[in-house]
Design a protein around this motif. Sequence first.
Motif, mmCIF file in Angstrom:
data_model
loop_
_atom_site.group_PDB
_atom_site.id
_atom_site.type_symbol
_atom_site.label_atom_id
_atom_site.label_comp_id
_atom_site.label_asym_id
_atom_site.label_seq_id
_atom_site.Cartn_x
_atom_site.Cartn_y
_atom_site.Cartn_z
ATOM 1 N N PRO A 1 -15.009 -0.494 -4.591
ATOM 2 C CA PRO A 1 -15.002 0.884 -4.092
ATOM 3 C C PRO A 1 -13.608 1.512 -4.167
ATOM 4 C CG PRO A 1 -16.203 -0.541 -2.593
ATOM 5 C CD PRO A 1 -15.541 -1.433 -3.602
ATOM 6 N N ILE A 2 -13.564 2.771 -4.504
ATOM 7 C CA ILE A 2 -12.297 3.497 -4.645
ATOM 8 C C ILE A 2 -11.508 3.469 -3.336
ATOM 9 C CG2 ILE A 2 -13.136 5.812 -4.092
ATOM 10 C CD1 ILE A 2 -11.044 5.324 -7.121
ATOM 11 N N THR A 3 -12.198 3.434 -2.212
ATOM 12 C CA THR A 3 -11.521 3.424 -0.917
ATOM 13 C C THR A 3 -10.855 2.087 -0.609
ATOM 14 O OG1 THR A 3 -13.622 2.878 0.132
ATOM 15 C CG2 THR A 3 -12.974 5.212 0.102
ATOM 16 N N SER A 4 -11.144 1.054 -1.396
ATOM 17 C CA SER A 4 -10.517 -0.252 -1.173
ATOM 18 C C SER A 4 -9.244 -0.423 -1.999
ATOM 19 C CB SER A 4 -11.497 -1.377 -1.509
ATOM 20 O OG SER A 4 -11.722 -1.436 -2.907
ATOM 21 N N LYS A 5 -8.879 0.581 -2.770
ATOM 22 C CA LYS A 5 -7.697 0.480 -3.635
ATOM 23 C C LYS A 5 -6.419 0.551 -2.807
ATOM 24 C CE LYS A 5 -10.252 -0.081 -6.981
ATOM 25 N NZ LYS A 5 -10.461 -1.489 -7.244
ATOM 26 N N GLN A 6 -5.399 -0.162 -3.275
ATOM 27 C CA GLN A 6 -4.112 -0.215 -2.575
ATOM 28 C C GLN A 6 -3.019 0.585 -3.276
ATOM 29 O OE1 GLN A 6 -3.751 -1.845 0.473
ATOM 30 N NE2 GLN A 6 -5.963 -1.890 0.252
ATOM 31 N N THR B 1 -5.205 11.917 -6.947
ATOM 32 C CA THR B 1 -6.045 10.754 -6.640
ATOM 33 C C THR B 1 -5.398 9.914 -5.546
ATOM 34 O OG1 THR B 1 -6.869 10.729 -8.916
ATOM 35 C CG2 THR B 1 -7.153 8.713 -7.626
ATOM 36 N N ILE C 1 -6.837 9.310 -1.511
ATOM 37 C CA ILE C 1 -7.188 8.042 -0.864
ATOM 38 C C ILE C 1 -5.997 7.425 -0.124
ATOM 39 C CG2 ILE C 1 -9.221 7.488 -2.211
ATOM 40 C CD1 ILE C 1 -7.593 5.903 -4.127
ATOM 41 N N GLU C 2 -4.910 8.215 -0.031
ATOM 42 C CA GLU C 2 -3.738 7.873 0.779
ATOM 43 C C GLU C 2 -3.147 6.510 0.421
ATOM 44 O OE1 GLU C 2 -5.285 8.361 4.741
ATOM 45 O OE2 GLU C 2 -5.029 10.531 4.657
ATOM 46 N N ILE C 3 -2.828 6.355 -0.874
ATOM 47 C CA ILE C 3 -2.204 5.125 -1.359
ATOM 48 C C ILE C 3 -1.020 5.484 -2.251
ATOM 49 C CG2 ILE C 3 -4.294 3.723 -1.174
ATOM 50 C CD1 ILE C 3 -4.750 4.096 -4.174
ATOM 51 N N SER D 1 -6.493 -4.990 -6.671
ATOM 52 C CA SER D 1 -6.725 -3.851 -5.781
ATOM 53 C C SER D 1 -6.159 -2.533 -6.318
ATOM 54 C CB SER D 1 -6.115 -4.138 -4.410
ATOM 55 O OG SER D 1 -4.719 -4.351 -4.542
#
Length: 183
Positions: A60-65, A91, A95-97, A142
């Motif tokens: 999931p895109i929300t699990s990216k670091q 992007t 997702i705040e990364i 990630s």
Amino acid sequence: RVDASVSNGILSTAIEYHVSAIIMGWSGESSFYKTVFGRMLDEVIWNSTVPVLVGRLTSPITSKQRVLLVIPTNSLRTHLVQEAIEAALLTAQAIEIPLKILIAGQYKGDLIKLDDDGSVELDMEQLSGDVVGNVIELAQPSDLLILATFGSQRRFQSSLGRIPEEIAERTTASLIVIRFPSV
């Protein structure tokens, strides 16, 4: 939608609804001889008048670091470098990364101030000759990797070659290829 083919249906709908980009999924490998992404994807990519993002998301895109934007030598025209960076920055902000940019030396002097509101950690590093090696060395499972290019299929193959497929084969990180239309 009824059309002559799936790809024509996608392209017709994009024109009808004035879309600003098309986003499509990809398995990470080409499925037909002499195609880059597979026949249907290729038809959309090479005939689109708007940017096309083709992605292989492994989680999931929300699990990216981290977002890792890769801009190899001769992959973009100078004015599109800024657009690619802005797309990656948006992007990362969404997702705040953090965003790390691996960029060919030919583009470093052409960068304009980024519209970064300070909400994203931003890092830039120059690519060496071995793009795939650089990416594999830095990429984590990630990460969300983004490769950018523009123009025709011939131009894509001369600038990126098999880089997307090689990266997809050698890492489990998610990968998006952005193809900007010729301008």
